[in-house]
Design an enzyme around this catalytic site. Structure first.
Site, PDB file in Angstrom:
ATOM      1  N   VAL A   5      10.843  -3.105   4.843  1.00 50.39           N
ATOM      2  CA  VAL A   5      10.499  -1.741   4.443  1.00 50.39           C
ATOM      3  C   VAL A   5      11.679  -1.163   3.677  1.00 50.39           C
ATOM      4  O   VAL A   5      12.817  -1.218   4.161  1.00 50.39           O
ATOM      5  CB  VAL A   5      10.205  -0.888   5.704  1.00 50.39           C
ATOM      6  CG1 VAL A   5      10.027   0.581   5.338  1.00 50.39           C
ATOM      7  CG2 VAL A   5       8.975  -1.416   6.432  1.00 50.39           C
ATOM      8  N   CYS A   6      11.430  -0.635   2.489  1.00 48.38           N
ATOM      9  CA  CYS A   6      12.518  -0.064   1.674  1.00 48.38           C
ATOM     10  C   CYS A   6      13.134   1.121   2.411  1.00 48.38           C
ATOM     11  O   CYS A   6      12.458   2.107   2.705  1.00 48.38           O
ATOM     12  CB  CYS A   6      11.991   0.393   0.322  1.00 48.38           C
ATOM     13  SG  CYS A   6      13.253   1.268  -0.639  1.00 48.38           S
ATOM     14  N   VAL A   7      14.430   1.012   2.684  1.00 44.47           N
ATOM     15  CA  VAL A   7      15.075   2.028   3.529  1.00 44.47           C
ATOM     16  C   VAL A   7      15.095   3.389   2.846  1.00 44.47           C
ATOM     17  O   VAL A   7      14.870   4.417   3.494  1.00 44.47           O
ATOM     18  CB  VAL A   7      16.477   1.557   3.971  1.00 44.47           C
ATOM     19  CG1 VAL A   7      17.404   1.360   2.775  1.00 44.47           C
ATOM     20  CG2 VAL A   7      17.088   2.539   4.957  1.00 44.47           C
TER      21      VAL A   7
ATOM     22  N   ALA B 227      11.673   4.843   3.036  1.00 49.19           N
ATOM     23  CA  ALA B 227      11.253   5.036   4.427  1.00 49.19           C
ATOM     24  C   ALA B 227      11.891   6.278   5.053  1.00 49.19           C
ATOM     25  O   ALA B 227      11.207   7.058   5.726  1.00 49.19           O
ATOM     26  CB  ALA B 227      11.595   3.797   5.253  1.00 49.19           C
TER      27      ALA B 227
END
Lengths: 119, 131
Positions: B78-80, B83
């Site tokens: 998940v792209c931080v 997110a």
């Protein structure tokens, strides 16, 4: 290792965060030393319009952020010529220089790529 | 046999593309292909929110992704940056930002766009789902 990435931008600059996150993707690909080009289609060409006053809607102007692309050595910017014309955009109203392509030009550009990411 | 990198952009429930991505991943694995990584970006990061509750006793999509990935050794990233803005955090980020708890589904991890570029370099097929 390096591949040719094409980021296809089809959404207008505001109303959703697609334009912003497509730009982040382009900058990230460039930061990891990939060859990156951007292609603006349909309402996506509105991202290129100059003198955007995004502060009025609580956003940062996207045209200013697109201006950062050359700093990351991303200067391969393409736009659909018909989409530009249909929206009244020309060299004098664009925030930064882009190469306008016709349908055949767009097809040729797509076939040159290793990876096409659509936003 | 191909090696896929999959980019998921759509929001779960709101966008059909998320379910299509899941079915594609399932079919690809069943056909003997490999998935280098699934990268959740833009609204796709909401797929990692384990607080989702599916209607009618069905399993929520984050659980289905997690089970599929666990069974086949697929990386779910998940792209931080996307997110955090959308309220999907692991325990470490929750502590860092003073939140009561993390909500990242087991089997997912938070990381940066470099993980996506890396997956693109290792894969011979790249496919985007959504918007």
């Amino acid at each position: 290792m390096s591949k040719r990435f094409l980021i296809v931008c089809r959404q207008p600059p505001y109303g959703s965060s697609f334009a912003r996150e497509a730009l982040d993707m382009a900058l990230a690909c460039a930061a990891f030393e990939q060859r990156v080009a951007l292609l603006f289609l349909g309402d996506g060409v509105l991202q290129l319009a100059g003198a955007q006053q995004a502060e009025a809607i609580g956003q940062k102007p996207l045209d200013k952020q697109l201006g950062a692309l050359p700093l990351y050595d991303v200067d391969a910017l393409y736009a659909d010529a018909d989409a530009l014309a249909a929206r009244g955009l020309s060299d004098t109203t664009l925030a930064l220089p882009v190469q306008a392509l016709d349908g055949a030009g767009i097809r040729a550009l797509l076939t040159e790529q290793d990876i096409v990411l659509g936003f | 046999m191909h090696t896929f990198a999959i980019l998921v952009l759509g929001a779960p429930v709101s966008s059909q593309s998320v379910h299509t991505a899941y079915e594609f991943a399932r079919a690809a694995l069943a056909a003997g292909h490999r998935i280098e990584r699934v990268f959740f970006y833009h609204d796709g990061v909401l797929c990692g929110n384990q607080l989702q509750i599916a209607a009618g006793g069905e399993r929520a999509l984050p659980v289905q992704w997690s089970e599929l990935a666990g069974a086949h050794g697929v990386d779910l990233v998940v792209c931080v940056a996307s997110a955090l803005k959308r309220g999907v955090v692991d325990e470490a980020e929750a502590r860092r930002y003073g939140k009561a708890a993390g909500n990242l589904q087991d089997g997912f991890e938070l990381s940066g766009l470099g993980q996506w570029v890396d997956a693109c370099l290792k894969a011979d097929r790249v496919i985007t789902f959504g918007p």
